[in-house]
Design a protein around this motif. Structure first.
Motif, PDB file in Angstrom:
ATOM      1  N   LEU A  96     -10.843  -8.908  -9.553  1.00  0.00           N
ATOM      2  CA  LEU A  96     -10.307  -7.550  -9.548  1.00  0.00           C
ATOM      3  C   LEU A  96     -10.151  -7.041  -8.116  1.00  0.00           C
ATOM      4  O   LEU A  96      -9.106  -6.471  -7.765  1.00  0.00           O
ATOM      5  N   ASP A  97     -11.182  -7.246  -7.285  1.00  0.00           N
ATOM      6  CA  ASP A  97     -11.105  -6.800  -5.891  1.00  0.00           C
ATOM      7  C   ASP A  97     -10.017  -7.548  -5.123  1.00  0.00           C
ATOM      8  O   ASP A  97      -9.275  -6.959  -4.335  1.00  0.00           O
ATOM      9  N   LYS A  98      -9.937  -8.856  -5.368  1.00  0.00           N
ATOM     10  CA  LYS A  98      -8.934  -9.677  -4.687  1.00  0.00           C
ATOM     11  C   LYS A  98      -7.524  -9.235  -5.089  1.00  0.00           C
ATOM     12  O   LYS A  98      -6.623  -9.150  -4.241  1.00  0.00           O
ATOM     13  N   SER A  99      -7.330  -8.949  -6.378  1.00  0.00           N
ATOM     14  CA  SER A  99      -6.003  -8.533  -6.855  1.00  0.00           C
ATOM     15  C   SER A  99      -5.598  -7.198  -6.221  1.00  0.00           C
ATOM     16  O   SER A  99      -4.452  -7.027  -5.804  1.00  0.00           O
ATOM     17  N   LYS A 100      -6.553  -6.258  -6.128  1.00  0.00           N
ATOM     18  CA  LYS A 100      -6.244  -4.961  -5.520  1.00  0.00           C
ATOM     19  C   LYS A 100      -5.897  -5.115  -4.047  1.00  0.00           C
ATOM     20  O   LYS A 100      -4.975  -4.474  -3.543  1.00  0.00           O
ATOM     21  N   GLN A 101      -6.631  -5.981  -3.375  1.00  0.00           N
ATOM     22  CA  GLN A 101      -6.392  -6.220  -1.948  1.00  0.00           C
ATOM     23  C   GLN A 101      -4.987  -6.779  -1.723  1.00  0.00           C
ATOM     24  O   GLN A 101      -4.239  -6.312  -0.853  1.00  0.00           O
ATOM     25  N   LEU A 102      -4.616  -7.778  -2.520  1.00  0.00           N
ATOM     26  CA  LEU A 102      -3.286  -8.389  -2.384  1.00  0.00           C
ATOM     27  C   LEU A 102      -2.184  -7.403  -2.766  1.00  0.00           C
ATOM     28  O   LEU A 102      -1.141  -7.333  -2.111  1.00  0.00           O
ATOM     29  N   PHE A 103      -2.414  -6.647  -3.845  1.00  0.00           N
ATOM     30  CA  PHE A 103      -1.402  -5.697  -4.297  1.00  0.00           C
ATOM     31  C   PHE A 103      -1.139  -4.633  -3.232  1.00  0.00           C
ATOM     32  O   PHE A 103       0.016  -4.302  -2.940  1.00  0.00           O
ATOM     33  N   ASN A 104      -2.209  -4.107  -2.647  1.00  0.00           N
ATOM     34  CA  ASN A 104      -2.050  -3.099  -1.598  1.00  0.00           C
ATOM     35  C   ASN A 104      -1.350  -3.670  -0.371  1.00  0.00           C
ATOM     36  O   ASN A 104      -0.620  -2.964   0.334  1.00  0.00           O
ATOM     37  N   GLY A 105      -1.547  -4.963  -0.132  1.00  0.00           N
ATOM     38  CA  GLY A 105      -0.898  -5.608   1.010  1.00  0.00           C
ATOM     39  C   GLY A 105       0.603  -5.732   0.863  1.00  0.00           C
ATOM     40  O   GLY A 105       1.324  -5.871   1.859  1.00  0.00           O
ATOM     41  N   LEU A 106       1.106  -5.661  -0.385  1.00  0.00           N
ATOM     42  CA  LEU A 106       2.548  -5.768  -0.613  1.00  0.00           C
ATOM     43  C   LEU A 106       3.307  -4.625   0.052  1.00  0.00           C
ATOM     44  O   LEU A 106       4.465  -4.774   0.434  1.00  0.00           O
ATOM     45  N   ARG A 107       2.640  -3.457   0.176  1.00  0.00           N
ATOM     46  CA  ARG A 107       3.300  -2.297   0.778  1.00  0.00           C
ATOM     47  C   ARG A 107       3.682  -2.551   2.231  1.00  0.00           C
ATOM     48  O   ARG A 107       4.632  -1.961   2.745  1.00  0.00           O
ATOM     49  N   ASP A 108       2.907  -3.412   2.896  1.00  0.00           N
ATOM     50  CA  ASP A 108       3.148  -3.657   4.324  1.00  0.00           C
ATOM     51  C   ASP A 108       4.173  -4.757   4.567  1.00  0.00           C
ATOM     52  O   ASP A 108       4.564  -4.990   5.715  1.00  0.00           O
ATOM     53  N   LEU A 109       4.610  -5.433   3.494  1.00  0.00           N
ATOM     54  CA  LEU A 109       5.569  -6.520   3.664  1.00  0.00           C
ATOM     55  C   LEU A 109       6.986  -5.978   3.820  1.00  0.00           C
ATOM     56  O   LEU A 109       7.402  -5.113   3.061  1.00  0.00           O
ATOM     57  N   PRO A 110       7.742  -6.461   4.789  1.00  0.00           N
ATOM     58  CA  PRO A 110       9.146  -6.050   4.879  1.00  0.00           C
ATOM     59  C   PRO A 110       9.929  -6.616   3.696  1.00  0.00           C
ATOM     60  O   PRO A 110       9.590  -7.673   3.163  1.00  0.00           O
ATOM     61  N   GLN A 111      10.978  -5.906   3.278  1.00  0.00           N
ATOM     62  CA  GLN A 111      11.773  -6.388   2.158  1.00  0.00           C
ATOM     63  C   GLN A 111      12.623  -7.590   2.553  1.00  0.00           C
ATOM     64  O   GLN A 111      13.084  -8.338   1.703  1.00  0.00           O
ATOM     65  N   TYR A 112      12.859  -7.748   3.845  1.00  0.00           N
ATOM     66  CA  TYR A 112      13.630  -8.896   4.305  1.00  0.00           C
ATOM     67  C   TYR A 112      12.679 -10.018   4.708  1.00  0.00           C
ATOM     68  O   TYR A 112      11.486  -9.948   4.463  1.00  0.00           O
ATOM     69  N   ARG A 113      13.189 -11.043   5.347  1.00  0.00           N
ATOM     70  CA  ARG A 113      12.424 -12.268   5.682  1.00  0.00           C
ATOM     71  C   ARG A 113      11.883 -12.905   4.409  1.00  0.00           C
ATOM     72  O   ARG A 113      10.704 -12.842   4.088  1.00  0.00           O
TER      73      ARG A 113
END
Length: 573
Positions: A23-40
């Motif tokens: 659960l903690d790992k999933s939340k960490q990864l999910f929140n990290g998606l916000r910082d990913l650029p839509q390109y690349r």
């Protein structure tokens, strides 16, 4: 946690520990998606793959150990709903990044199951407003997915439920975000009712019409047609119109052109258990399918709602850089016009104005620029000259704006295929009232029959007549295709784009739109006609007597011939 720590069997304790880790790992990864650029593409795709992998393990783990987790960890149904909602969000965002409509279906299956299984039902009994907000946000996301899948009946049900939930929420907690949630309701209601014409069956029930690309509606490439082999790979869809119907950073024009650039999705395939309920199993997008699809993917799309110039240029540059060989970049601009100030002896690509970009986040030396010298160019504007560097690769531009004609002053500097389809800049007064519900020009590119009925003042139509008219339009579109490919005067750029199915349909719909408006008695101002760069040979296409005859035949089907000029000399072009 129920019972004393010492009384928990070792195996059950490990189950709780493993669940908490996932659960903690999933939340960490999910929140990290916000910082990913839509390109690349490569960067975000691998990250998405890891996130899906963890959520798949988490979902299966809670299914296998539900009883232990409920008893030893106090797992509640709304927490299961939150995991399912996050998986739905993952699928939706994966769709946004890939344009693969199958992932929309996957998002729908998870959102639908949350409602069917009442995962959020107990939330209203808890005195925690933040949990109710999670439920409201789930509804809003579910509605967006249903809109994109044209499940309008489901949307209406969800809007009614959301309205009741908002009323209960605001009464119980007296919160400050009541106006914000009421605005959400108003926006989605306006979005659902934006289509100017409804199709009714024999029971007077509204028929939902899909306008994504379908094989039966595609004019074929006939033997002997010499066209290019270019493929539409990327599309930037930009919406910056003031006061246009929108929902979730998607204007109605963006929504329509988005669907015009997608194939009809396959039917929602779900597995059901022996009890008839949906059996959810996340399917990793990172896994390769066993067989390659018969047709290529939809073009990849960037959806940019009210971007600043900096954001727009960043996405343009990234898309240009990643564009494959023999591919086309499409730019769709639905935006308020920016007009030039003053007259200059020399007129270059920055002297005609362009379309507005967002000013809210563009600052110079920490301050927003409000005023400029008349000799200076508008800074918060996408000028035709701004697109010149990107004409080094095949470029297809659609501009729907009150200053679209600024983009007919293009210069093809690099000899690559380049076409601009430009909207009318002036509409008859009777049509201007409809602009909030979307542009007529974009409506023609999205659903020509809907647009034709709209300019004829029709508000409803029987399903049988609609289907008859659609069948007739298929014939008209085949004829327009032959006009384009057989014309000896047409610019080669049109033919080079004609080989791609999406661009072919846009070109044909553009010609039909131009012919219809030129013949319509209300459209007397030449500024009310679409234009293009390069110009089309009018006698071979938009003013063809053969096409004029087709438009009159279509008008006769609806008994509205009186609205159109029926002779070649009746109107001065």
């Amino acid at each position: 946690m129920t019972g004393a720590e010492d009384d928990i069997p070792l195996g059950e304790s490990k189950t709780v520990t493993d669940f908490c880790y996932l659960l903690d790992k999933s939340k960490q990864l999910f929140n990290g998606l916000r910082d990913l650029p839509q390109y690349r593409h490569k960067q975000w795709q691998s990250y998405f793959g890891r996130t899906f992998d963890v959520y798949t393990k988490l979902w299966k783990f809670q299914q296998q150990h539900r009883q232990v987790l409920e008893y030893r960890h106090g797992l509640k149904r709304w927490q299961i709903g939150e995991v399912a909602s996050k998986i739905g969000q993952l699928y939706y965002h994966y769709y946004l990044r890939t344009s693969e409509t199958s992932y929309l279906n996957e998002a729908f299956s998870f959102y639908s199951a949350i409602r069917q299984r009442s995962y959020y039902y107990q939330v209203n009994k808890e005195d925690r407003p933040e949990l109710v907000v999670k439920k409201l946000r789930y509804y809003a996301r579910y509605i967006v997915v249903c809109l994109l899948l044209n499940k309008m009946d489901q949307v209406k049900v969800l809007v009614k439920e959301l309205s009741e939930e908002i009323e209960d929420y605001t009464q119980r907690f007296n919160t400050e975000d009541q106006l914000e949630w009421n605005l959400v309701l108003q926006e989605v209601a306006a979005f659902v009712e934006a289509d100017p014409v409804v199709v009714l069956n024999n029971e007077n029930t509204v028929v939902i019409i899909s306008n994504r690309l379908q094989e039966w509606g595609m004019p074929p490439l006939e033997q002997g047609m010499v066209v290019g082999q270019l493929t539409l790979a990327d599309a930037l869809i930009i919406g910056n119109c003031n006061n246009q119907v929108k929902f979730s950073e998607l204007t109605i024009d963006m929504f329509r052109i988005l669907q015009a650039l997608e194939r009809e999705p396959v039917n929602l395939a779900t597995t059901t258990s022996k009890h008839g309920t949906l059996a959810l199993t996340p399917c990793l997008p990172s896994q390769e399918p066993s067989e390659k699809p018969a047709k290529r993917e939809n073009p990849h799309k960037y959806l940019l709602y009210k971007p600043t110039f900096s954001q727009l240029f960043t996405f343009l540059s990234a898309s240009f850089k990643e564009l494959p060989v023999n591919s086309v970049l499409l730019i769709y601009l639905s935006a308020t016009g920016v007009f030039p100030t003053g007259c200059l002896d020399y007129e270059g690509p920055y002297d005609f104005g362009g379309v507005l970009t967002n000013t809210n986040r563009d600052v110079v030396n920490g301050e927003t620029v409000q005023k400029r010298n008349h000799a200076q160019k508008e800074m918060h504007c996408l000028h035709p000259g701004d697109l010149f560097p990107f004409t080094r690769k095949p470029l297809f531009v659609i501009v729907d704006s009150s200053n679209s004609t600024a983009y007919k002053n293009f210069t093809n500097l690099f000899g690559q295929p380049l076409v601009c389809l430009l909207s009318p800049t002036v509409y008859p007064k009777s049509m201007q009232d409809q602009s909030q519900r979307g542009s007529l020009f974009t409506l023609f590119l999205y659903c020509p029959l809907l647009a034709f009925l709209s300019v004829c003042g029709l508000r409803s139509l029987r399903q049988g007549l609609w289907e008859k008219a659609e069948e007739f339009l298929c014939k008209v579109f085949r004829d327009i295709g032959q006009m384009i490919t057989r014309s000896r005067a047409i610019d080669q750029a049109f033919l080079q784009f004609y080989g791609d199915e999406f661009l072919r349909l846009l070109l044909i719909r553009f010609v039909f739109c131009s012919a219809t408006l030129r013949m319509h008695r209300l459209f007397q101002d030449s500024r009310s006609f679409p234009e293009s760069y390069p110009q089309l040979p009018k006698q071979d296409t938009v003013e063809s007597s053969f096409l004029r005859k087709h438009v009159l035949e279509l008008a006769a089907m609806f008994d509205v011939q009186r609205l159109f000029w029926d002779g070649a000399l009746d109107v001065n072009y």
